[in-house]
Design a protein around this motif. Structure first.
Motif, PDB file in Angstrom:
ATOM      1  N   ILE A  50       1.217  -1.379   0.364  1.00 31.78           N
ATOM      2  CA  ILE A  50       0.250   0.198   0.025  1.00 31.78           C
ATOM      3  C   ILE A  50       1.295   1.452   0.300  1.00 31.78           C
ATOM      4  N   ALA A  51       0.804   2.046  -1.258  1.00 31.28           N
ATOM      5  CA  ALA A  51       1.099   3.304  -1.497  1.00 31.28           C
ATOM      6  C   ALA A  51       0.586   4.261  -0.478  1.00 31.28           C
ATOM      7  N   VAL A  52       1.089   5.123  -0.178  1.00 34.34           N
ATOM      8  CA  VAL A  52       0.602   6.598   0.809  1.00 34.34           C
ATOM      9  C   VAL A  52       1.237   7.729   0.628  1.00 34.34           C
ATOM     10  N   LEU A  53       0.792   8.226  -0.628  1.00 36.17           N
ATOM     11  CA  LEU A  53       1.051   9.785  -0.744  1.00 36.17           C
ATOM     12  C   LEU A  53      -0.233  11.333   0.055  1.00 36.17           C
ATOM     13  N   LEU A  54       0.976  11.512   1.296  1.00 36.11           N
ATOM     14  CA  LEU A  54       0.601  12.605   1.467  1.00 36.11           C
ATOM     15  C   LEU A  54       1.312  14.100   1.655  1.00 36.11           C
ATOM     16  N   ALA A  55       0.257  15.100   2.059  1.00 35.85           N
ATOM     17  CA  ALA A  55       0.797  16.495   1.286  1.00 35.85           C
ATOM     18  C   ALA A  55       1.624  16.662   2.551  1.00 35.85           C
ATOM     19  N   TYR A  75      -6.123  -7.605   8.173  1.00 35.06           N
ATOM     20  CA  TYR A  75      -4.963  -7.287   7.621  1.00 35.06           C
ATOM     21  C   TYR A  75      -3.868  -6.798   8.967  1.00 35.06           C
ATOM     22  N   THR A  76      -3.652  -7.439   9.725  1.00 32.90           N
ATOM     23  CA  THR A  76      -2.785  -7.521  10.524  1.00 32.90           C
ATOM     24  C   THR A  76      -1.419  -6.845   9.847  1.00 32.90           C
ATOM     25  N   PRO A  77      -0.423  -6.046  10.798  1.00 31.33           N
ATOM     26  CA  PRO A  77       0.941  -5.182  10.303  1.00 31.33           C
ATOM     27  C   PRO A  77       1.919  -6.295   9.326  1.00 31.33           C
ATOM     28  N   ASP A  78       2.103  -7.828  10.124  1.00 30.98           N
ATOM     29  CA  ASP A  78       2.420  -9.013   8.990  1.00 30.98           C
ATOM     30  C   ASP A  78       1.882  -9.263   7.672  1.00 30.98           C
ATOM     31  N   ARG A  79       0.139  -8.682   7.092  1.00 34.49           N
ATOM     32  CA  ARG A  79       0.049  -8.976   5.964  1.00 34.49           C
ATOM     33  C   ARG A  79      -0.015  -7.152   5.064  1.00 34.49           C
ATOM     34  N   VAL A  80       0.502  -6.340   5.737  1.00 35.08           N
ATOM     35  CA  VAL A  80       0.196  -5.816   5.118  1.00 35.08           C
ATOM     36  C   VAL A  80       1.736  -4.228   4.920  1.00 35.08           C
ATOM     37  N   ASP A  81       1.833  -4.345   4.348  1.00 32.11           N
ATOM     38  CA  ASP A  81       3.156  -2.900   3.810  1.00 32.11           C
ATOM     39  C   ASP A  81       3.209  -1.848   3.008  1.00 32.11           C
ATOM     40  N   ILE A  82       3.013  -0.604   4.394  1.00 33.23           N
ATOM     41  CA  ILE A  82       2.091   0.694   4.044  1.00 33.23           C
ATOM     42  C   ILE A  82       3.496   1.669   3.666  1.00 33.23           C
ATOM     43  N   THR A  83       4.291   2.354   2.765  1.00 30.70           N
ATOM     44  CA  THR A  83       4.523   2.962   2.388  1.00 30.70           C
ATOM     45  C   THR A  83       4.352   4.095   1.831  1.00 30.70           C
ATOM     46  N   VAL A  84       4.986   4.874   3.030  1.00 28.31           N
ATOM     47  CA  VAL A  84       4.691   6.540   2.931  1.00 28.31           C
ATOM     48  C   VAL A  84       5.317   7.347   2.425  1.00 28.31           C
ATOM     49  N   TYR A  85       4.780   7.786   1.528  1.00 25.91           N
ATOM     50  CA  TYR A  85       5.466   9.321   0.196  1.00 25.91           C
ATOM     51  C   TYR A  85       4.980  11.015   1.483  1.00 25.91           C
ATOM     52  N   SER A  86       5.555  11.433   1.891  1.00 27.78           N
ATOM     53  CA  SER A  86       5.035  12.662   1.949  1.00 27.78           C
ATOM     54  C   SER A  86       5.708  13.874   1.610  1.00 27.78           C
ATOM     55  N   ALA A  87       5.249  15.005   0.920  1.00 31.25           N
ATOM     56  CA  ALA A  87       5.932  16.010   0.847  1.00 31.25           C
ATOM     57  C   ALA A  87       6.316  17.222   2.058  1.00 31.25           C
ATOM     58  N   ARG A  88       5.792  16.364   3.023  1.00 30.57           N
ATOM     59  CA  ARG A  88       6.327  17.730   4.159  1.00 30.57           C
ATOM     60  C   ARG A  88       6.022  19.186   3.919  1.00 30.57           C
TER      61      ARG A  88
END
Length: 361
Positions: A50-55, A75-88
């Motif tokens: 899962i890729a999350v885009l944040l402003a 969907y426990t933590p071992d079943r999902v890989d969440i990567t955050v892409y933040s523009a900060r």
């Protein structure tokens, strides 16, 4: 045991039986292959990407809500890989970050808000589903065909920031019945800002409230506009949905407080924003609700056919410490269904139900 036969020359000729060395090798190969296959079959599948885009990192609370909601759905933590892409906070970085997120090839893209969703909508997306974790006015943006059947690649949660802006003005007048002049801060560059302004103007006409506006295309412009306001010129302020007002809420609230103006805004600005009151749904709640869409997409659902959901259970929150600093008194009709934060007399930190009655300094 070996099977023996006599050849034409009278010599014994042996034919390998079931226990011959060649047969041993064949059987061993079969056993090893079966064991290898069984081991592969038992191996856990790769985690869903899962890729999350944040402003801005101010929206990281949505990611926490997303994790929480996914865990509750199995969907426990071992079943999902969440990567955050933040523009900060630097919106100019969003297109490049969106391209990186898409290039990573996730199973699902998640847009943390409206400008993130618009960036992904404009990006070169090869067909990856996009879940919106709380956005305003998605139909007016042009991202989806309708709420019932979005079409395309995008679905998710509408936080109703534009539609609820009229309700925020109404609640402001219930909390402070003497309010007649309200200063509205909005960003004319984004669709929800203009949509919300329309809604507020209709509500103001119904409530008998006059409006003034400050354009907040960027934080410096918003602060400059507030600097031109004279003390006593307005009775209160209303913040409309805008990334600028969200990321710069603390500085805006401080400027409004210096003018003596109690302010109302969306709840996802958070308690650290320093507004007197807020109405809507928190970032965490929006992220948690978006988890339902992510789970459905991971299960094979087509985002084009997943209806958009409105936020669950919007609430009114009042910051008692701000009320005390401003030296104002809130009326019973506005507080009847409110939650208050910062009440030392309450049972503890967090939201506390306030009984009907006046609340003042």
């Amino acid at each position: 045991m070996m099977d023996q036969r006599i050849d034409r020359n009278g010599r014994h000729r042996r034919r390998p039986g079931l226990c011959g060395p060649g047969r041993h090798v064949a059987l061993l190969s079969l056993v090893l292959a079966a064991a290898l296959f069984a081991g592969c079959a038992r191996r856990d599948p790769a985690p869903a990407a899962i890729a999350v885009l944040l402003a801005d990192d101010v929206r990281l609370e949505k990611v926490e809500g997303l994790r929480e909601g996914l865990a509750e759905l199995g969907y426990t933590p071992d079943r999902v890989d969440i990567t955050v892409y933040s523009a900060r906070g630097d919106r100019s970085r969003l297109p490049a970050l969106a391209a990186q997120a898409i290039a990573s090839g996730p199973d699902v893209l998640v847009a943390g808000g409206g400008i993130e969703a618009d960036t992904l909508h404009r990006s070169d997306n090869p067909g990856l589903p996009v879940v919106m974790a709380g956005v305003a006015s998605p139909v007016r943006w042009g991202w989806i065909d309708s709420y019932a059947r979005p079409g395309g690649l995008m679905t998710g949660v509408d936080n109703q920031h534009a539609e609820l802006s009229g309700k925020r003005l109404e609640l402001l007048t219930k909390l402070l019945p003497d309010v007649r002049r309200v200063l509205v801060l909005y960003d004319p560059q984004v669709v929800p800002g203009l949509h919300a302004l329309e809604v507020v103007e209709e509500a103001a006409a119904r409530l008998g409230v006059s409006l003034g506006t400050v354009e907040a295309g960027d934080l410096d412009g918003a602060l400059a506009g507030l600097g031109a306001i004279e003390p006593g010129e307005y009775d209160a302020a209303l913040l409309l949905p805008a990334f600028v007002l969200e990321s710069g809420a603390g500085a805006i609230a401080a400027a409004l407080e210096r003018l003596g103006l109690p302010a109302m805004g969306p709840l996802d600005l958070g308690p650290e924003a320093g507004l007197m009151a807020a109405y809507g749904n928190s970032n965490r709640a929006q992220g948690k609700q978006a988890a339902r869409f992510v789970a459905k997409v991971l299960s094979g659902a087509d985002p084009a056919t997943l209806p958009i959901e409105s936020i669950d259970n919007p609430e009114l929150v009042v910051e008692l410490e701000v009320v005390r600093r401003l030296g104002i008194t809130l009326k019973p009709e506005g507080m009847a269904f409110a939650h208050v934060r910062g009440d030392e007399a309450g049972p503890g930190p967090g939201d506390v139900q306030v009984p009907a009655g006046e609340v003042g300094p």
